[in-house]
Design an enzyme around this catalytic site. Structure first.
Site, PDB file in Angstrom:
ATOM      1  N   ASP A 123      -0.544  -1.763  -5.205  1.00  0.00           N
ATOM      2  CA  ASP A 123       0.313  -1.198  -4.160  1.00  0.00           C
ATOM      3  C   ASP A 123       0.665  -2.300  -3.170  1.00  0.00           C
ATOM      4  O   ASP A 123      -0.156  -3.174  -2.877  1.00  0.00           O
ATOM      5  CB  ASP A 123      -0.368  -0.030  -3.429  1.00  0.00           C
ATOM      6  CG  ASP A 123       0.644   0.881  -2.736  1.00  0.00           C
ATOM      7  OD1 ASP A 123       0.991   1.939  -3.283  1.00  0.00           O
ATOM      8  OD2 ASP A 123       1.123   0.501  -1.640  1.00  0.00           O
ATOM      9  N   ALA A 131       0.293   2.701  -6.340  1.00  0.00           N
ATOM     10  CA  ALA A 131      -0.858   3.576  -6.590  1.00  0.00           C
ATOM     11  C   ALA A 131      -1.353   4.367  -5.392  1.00  0.00           C
ATOM     12  O   ALA A 131      -2.026   5.389  -5.564  1.00  0.00           O
ATOM     13  CB  ALA A 131      -2.010   2.724  -7.119  1.00  0.00           C
ATOM     14  N   ALA A 132      -1.070   3.911  -4.179  1.00  0.00           N
ATOM     15  CA  ALA A 132      -1.698   4.533  -3.005  1.00  0.00           C
ATOM     16  C   ALA A 132      -1.021   5.862  -2.647  1.00  0.00           C
ATOM     17  O   ALA A 132       0.188   5.980  -2.801  1.00  0.00           O
ATOM     18  CB  ALA A 132      -1.612   3.567  -1.823  1.00  0.00           C
ATOM     19  N   CYS A 185       8.645  11.747  -6.722  1.00  0.00           N
ATOM     20  CA  CYS A 185       8.528  13.082  -6.110  1.00  0.00           C
ATOM     21  C   CYS A 185       9.820  13.359  -5.344  1.00  0.00           C
ATOM     22  O   CYS A 185       9.798  13.642  -4.160  1.00  0.00           O
ATOM     23  CB  CYS A 185       7.303  13.172  -5.211  1.00  0.00           C
ATOM     24  SG  CYS A 185       7.238  11.920  -3.924  1.00  0.00           S
ATOM     25  N   ASP A 233       4.757   5.244 -10.405  1.00  0.00           N
ATOM     26  CA  ASP A 233       5.056   6.349  -9.474  1.00  0.00           C
ATOM     27  C   ASP A 233       5.859   5.723  -8.334  1.00  0.00           C
ATOM     28  O   ASP A 233       5.309   5.391  -7.284  1.00  0.00           O
ATOM     29  CB  ASP A 233       3.728   6.939  -8.983  1.00  0.00           C
ATOM     30  CG  ASP A 233       3.916   8.168  -8.113  1.00  0.00           C
ATOM     31  OD1 ASP A 233       5.047   8.688  -8.044  1.00  0.00           O
ATOM     32  OD2 ASP A 233       2.929   8.598  -7.496  1.00  0.00           O
TER      33      ASP A 233
HETATM   34  C1  SAM Z   1       4.896   7.810  -4.169  1.00  0.00           C
HETATM   35  S1  SAM Z   1       3.773   6.758  -3.392  1.00  0.00           S
HETATM   36  C2  SAM Z   1       2.557   6.611  -4.636  1.00  0.00           C
HETATM   37  C3  SAM Z   1       1.602   7.775  -4.751  1.00  0.00           C
HETATM   38  C4  SAM Z   1       0.419   7.459  -5.647  1.00  0.00           C
HETATM   39  N1  SAM Z   1       0.819   7.023  -6.963  1.00  0.00           N
HETATM   40  C5  SAM Z   1      -0.544   8.609  -5.794  1.00  0.00           C
HETATM   41  O1  SAM Z   1      -0.553   9.297  -6.815  1.00  0.00           O
HETATM   42  O2  SAM Z   1      -1.344   8.843  -4.878  1.00  0.00           O
HETATM   43  C6  SAM Z   1       4.614   5.229  -3.508  1.00  0.00           C
HETATM   44  C7  SAM Z   1       3.800   3.995  -3.146  1.00  0.00           C
HETATM   45  O3  SAM Z   1       4.592   2.844  -3.473  1.00  0.00           O
HETATM   46  C8  SAM Z   1       4.191   1.789  -2.640  1.00  0.00           C
HETATM   47  N2  SAM Z   1       5.224   0.734  -2.751  1.00  0.00           N
HETATM   48  C9  SAM Z   1       6.445   0.695  -2.183  1.00  0.00           C
HETATM   49  N3  SAM Z   1       7.099  -0.407  -2.592  1.00  0.00           N
HETATM   50  C10 SAM Z   1       6.279  -1.068  -3.439  1.00  0.00           C
HETATM   51  C11 SAM Z   1       6.379  -2.275  -4.191  1.00  0.00           C
HETATM   52  N4  SAM Z   1       7.479  -3.030  -4.156  1.00  0.00           N
HETATM   53  N5  SAM Z   1       5.324  -2.650  -4.943  1.00  0.00           N
HETATM   54  C12 SAM Z   1       4.194  -1.896  -4.980  1.00  0.00           C
HETATM   55  N6  SAM Z   1       4.048  -0.752  -4.294  1.00  0.00           N
HETATM   56  C13 SAM Z   1       5.075  -0.337  -3.540  1.00  0.00           C
HETATM   57  C14 SAM Z   1       4.035   2.442  -1.288  1.00  0.00           C
HETATM   58  O4  SAM Z   1       3.173   1.675  -0.462  1.00  0.00           O
HETATM   59  C15 SAM Z   1       3.435   3.812  -1.682  1.00  0.00           C
HETATM   60  O5  SAM Z   1       2.042   3.773  -1.547  1.00  0.00           O
END
Ligand code: SAM
Length: 429
Positions: free
Chosen positions: A267, A247-248, A361, A308
């Site tokens: 996240d 989510a981050a 993305c 995402d």
């Molecule tokens: C593309 S960004 C998300 C952008 C966000 N959805 C937004 O709209 O602002 C991908 C995110 O996946 C998180 N991430 C990576 N591996 C993960 C995992 N195994 N479980 C949960 N989050 C994960 C990263 O920390 C990052 O914040």
């Protein structure tokens, strides 16, 4: 009392010094601009923004700067001097005042490296040549190409002309897109922004975000028009329990919460989740935040899940021009494996009849179209939900059999859109 004029370029020097450290940190440590920028703490906000802009523009035009510099360099200069030449060349090419630019970079180099006197003379001589050449020649140089690991799959998927158009979009950069918390038309009128057919707002590139009306009040947040589509495809209902995986920093979490859904946002990174928390506080929205691996999330079943997934982020090169210079494609296979595991877990958390939207993305079909096909092959209870992608403003050529494919060369007349892949599914059993 009259003030004595400042020597040319003096006010730019802190920004240029900072730009040099930032450029080297990104290039040598393979960190993104976002990851490396905290090193600029302590610098005045204006100088910091200027440093970041210069570094981003230098990465965007690096192939052009190197082409201009090459005939004037008999051997590769030490790292700091080369960085100064590249940054200075881009400044000069983009209209920087020659005297200030050259003097500042010469002074900065004089204080760095092991043989400052030699470097100083060389930087002075070369940048003077750049001052004469770069402004005229810059636009006549070829558009920088994507690296082979990225260009290959892009050209294979959509052809050479599309790859070249995407490269032109990378060079052009991106406007500032916003998502309104409330009525987008009213906010567009208030900000003097263009209201895009998909509901996002668009302002010209370079607008200062925190100075725009409604920032402090949390009336909107920065989000590319393409990035706003996945949450619209999920179409959360008021009070519906929605899971937002990965989510981050929370752009999609805010969209879901603003629609009235009860959002659980997960996240892996607690630090990045802190940004979701700050964004929610600014916009007066709420969500349950969990710092955990999405593959370990226990909860639900959920009516609606947005995934995402982490990806190569190659769809965002317009906004992150350093990416082609710090990635070599070697991480893509591991990302694809992680994306598949995340999809599998999301399917398990989905209620019968529930909706899943998967997005990345990325410009790589392996992280988009191929993931959607593989998810359907692995999960017989999952069906494509193409109607979910019938969103206002969607162009017909964005539709692909697996979902929606957005490319930076789409909407060229409007200023482009980030590269995204979006697929919508329903669990039928
Ligand atoms: C593309 S960004 C998300 C952008 C966000 N959805 C937004 O709209 O602002 C991908 C995110 O996946 C998180 N991430 C990576 N591996 C993960 C995992 N195994 N479980 C949960 N989050 C994960 C990263 O920390 C990052 O914040």
């Amino acid at each position: 009392m009259s003030r004595r004029p400042r020597p040319a370029g003096r006010e730019g020097q802190p920004a240029r010094r900072a730009a040099l450290s930032l450029f080297l940190a990104v290039l040598e440590e393979r960190r993104t601009l976002d990851e490396a920028e905290p090193a600029l703490q302590g610098l005045a906000p204006e100088a910091r923004a200027r440093a970041r802009r210069l570094v981003a523009e230098t990465f965007r035009g690096l192939a052009r700067a190197d082409a201009l510099l090459a005939p004037h360099l008999r051997r590769r200069p030490p790292a700091a001097a080369l960085a100064a030449l590249r940054l200075g060349t881009v400044e000069l090419a983009q209209g920087g005042a020659a005297h200030g630019v050259v003097n500042d970079w010469v002074q900065i180099v004089a204080g760095a490296g092991r043989k400052p006197a030699a470097a100083r003379g060389m930087v002075n001589a070369v940048l003077r040549k750049m001052a004469a050449e770069a402004p005229e020649r810059w636009k006549t140089l070829p558009v920088p190409e994507m690296p082979a690991w990225l260009r290959g799959p892009v050209a294979e998927a959509w052809g050479e002309a599309a790859a070249a158009a995407i490269e032109a979009a990378h060079l052009a950069g991106a406007p500032l897109d916003l998502t309104a918390k409330g009525d987008p038309a009213a906010l567009a009128a208030r900000l003097g922004a263009e209201l895009l057919p998909t509901g996002s707002l668009r302002l010209p590139r370079g607008a200062q975000v925190s100075a725009l009306p409604g920032f402090a009040e949390g009336d909107w947040w920065v989000q590319d028009a393409g990035a706003a589509l996945p949450a619209l495809a999920l179409a959360p209902r008021p009070a519906e329990r929605v899971l937002d995986l990965c989510a981050a920093p929370g752009g999609k979490t805010m969209q879901l919460a603003a629609a009235g859904a009860k959002v659980t946002a997960v996240d892996l990174s607690a630090a990045r989740l802190e940004r979701v928390s700050q964004n929610l506080a600014r916009t007066g929205l709420s969500a349950r935040l969990l710092a955990e691996d999405a593959r370990a999330h226990q909860g639900g079943p959920y009516e609606a899940i947005l995934l995402d997934a982490p990806c190569s982020a190659t769809g965002t090169i317009r906004r992150h021009p350093e990416l082609p210079h710090i990635r070599d494609g070697s991480g893509v296979a591991a990302l694809c494996a992680l994306q598949a595991e995340l999809v599998d877990h999301a399917v398990q958390l989905l209620a019968p009849g529930g909706r899943l939207v998967y997005c990345t993305c990325s410009l790589l079909p392996a992280e988009g179209e191929a993931q959607a096909e593989a998810a359907l092959a692995r999960h017989p209870g999952l069906r494509p939900d193409p109607e979910a992608l019938d969103l206002p403003g969607i162009e017909t050529d964005w539709r692909v059999p697996q979902g929606l494919r957005l490319r930076p060369d789409h909407w060229a007349q409007r200023g482009g859109i980030d590269g995204f892949f979006i697929a919508a599914f329903r669990r039928v059993a």
